[in-house]
Design an enzyme around this catalytic site. Structure first.
Site, short mmCIF file in Angstrom:
data_model
loop_
_atom_site.label_atom_id
_atom_site.label_comp_id
_atom_site.label_asym_id
_atom_site.label_seq_id
_atom_site.Cartn_x
_atom_site.Cartn_y
_atom_site.Cartn_z
CE LYS A 83 -57.36 -75.14 -28.49
NZ LYS A 83 -58.14 -74.58 -29.62
C1 E4P Z 1 -56.09 -73.97 -32.41
O1 E4P Z 1 -56.51 -74.87 -31.74
C2 E4P Z 1 -56.86 -72.77 -32.76
O2 E4P Z 1 -58.24 -73.09 -32.77
C3 E4P Z 1 -56.59 -72.21 -34.11
O3 E4P Z 1 -55.67 -72.97 -34.85
C4 E4P Z 1 -56.49 -70.74 -34.18
O4 E4P Z 1 -56.13 -70.34 -35.47
P1 E4P Z 1 -56.40 -68.90 -36.08
O5 E4P Z 1 -55.16 -68.11 -35.96
O6 E4P Z 1 -56.72 -69.19 -37.53
O7 E4P Z 1 -57.58 -68.30 -35.35
#
Ligand code: E4P
Length: 218
Positions: A83
């Protein structure tokens, strides 16, 4: 539509993976920090629990550093998906990794233009954050509609739209309606998807009527 679990909590992942409904996992540095455990240990355990892609995020901000960290993460398991953030260096790292056949999730996407760049960089997934857009009074699902439409115009793009920052079942249903490929869901949202008060009420009535018959199925 694929469902990923958005957590680094190994116990939660094990519990949900047992349903057979989990197609992958996404983590991020904040989710890993919450576990209080070493990242590589957590990643190895998650990768043993699910067959699908497990997104592990780099924390370097320059391309060379991202690629160095990616090597370390890729050594953990075959189903690691790297990522990278949606920055110039993240896109360069994405291009270099995807050219070698490594799965890449380009994260922190907040505009159709950014999604287009991720697709051109060869990303396996691009992660638009719907909840965080809603939080600042923008329309997160509008972004999903735009990206899905743009990608449909260019069938050569292989990048899947991974709906992230999901806050409630409405986001999931709307993502499916729009044709997004994947949604990554916090464990609580997966559990919310199952529940309906009429299901509970109906089951209670069926079981009460059945009990009156005195029968058992054997
Ligand atoms: C995506 O891969 C992220 O880990 C995640 O969806 C972030 O979401 P949040 O806004 O709840 O932190």
């Amino acid at each position: 539509m694929k469902f990923f679990v958005d957590t680094a909590d190994v116990a939660e992942i094990a519990d949900l993976a047992a349903t057979g409904l989990v197609d992958g996992v996404t983590t991020n540095p904040s989710l890993v920090a919450k576990t209080g455990r070493p990242f590589l240990d957590v990643l190895a355990e998650i990768c043993r629990l699910v067959d699908g892609p497990v997104s592990a995020e780099v924390t370097a901000t320059d391309q060379a550093g991202m690629l160095r960290e990616a090597e370390r993460l890729l050594a953990v398991a075959k189903n690691v998906c790297i990522k990278v953030p949606l920055t110039i260096d993240g896109l360069k790292a994405c291009r270099a990794l995807s050219a070698r056949g490594v799965a890449v999730n380009v994260t922190l996407c907040f505009s159709p233009a950014q999604a287009l760049l991720a697709a051109k960089a060869g990303a396996t997934f691009v992660s638009p954050f719907v909840g965080r857009l809603d939080d600042v009074a923008h329309d997160g699902m509008r972004l999903i509609a735009d990206i899905v439409q743009i990608f449909r115009n260019y069938p050569a793009f292989r990048t899947e739209v991974l709906v992230a920052s999901v806050r409630h079942p409405g986001h999931v249903v709307e993502a499916a309606r729009l044709g997004a490929h994947v949604a990554t869901l916090p464990p609580a949202v997966i559990r919310q998807l199952v529940r309906h008060p009429l299901t509970d009420k109906g089951l209670e009535a069926f079981l009460a009527d059945w009990a009156k018959t005195g029968q058992i199925i054997a």
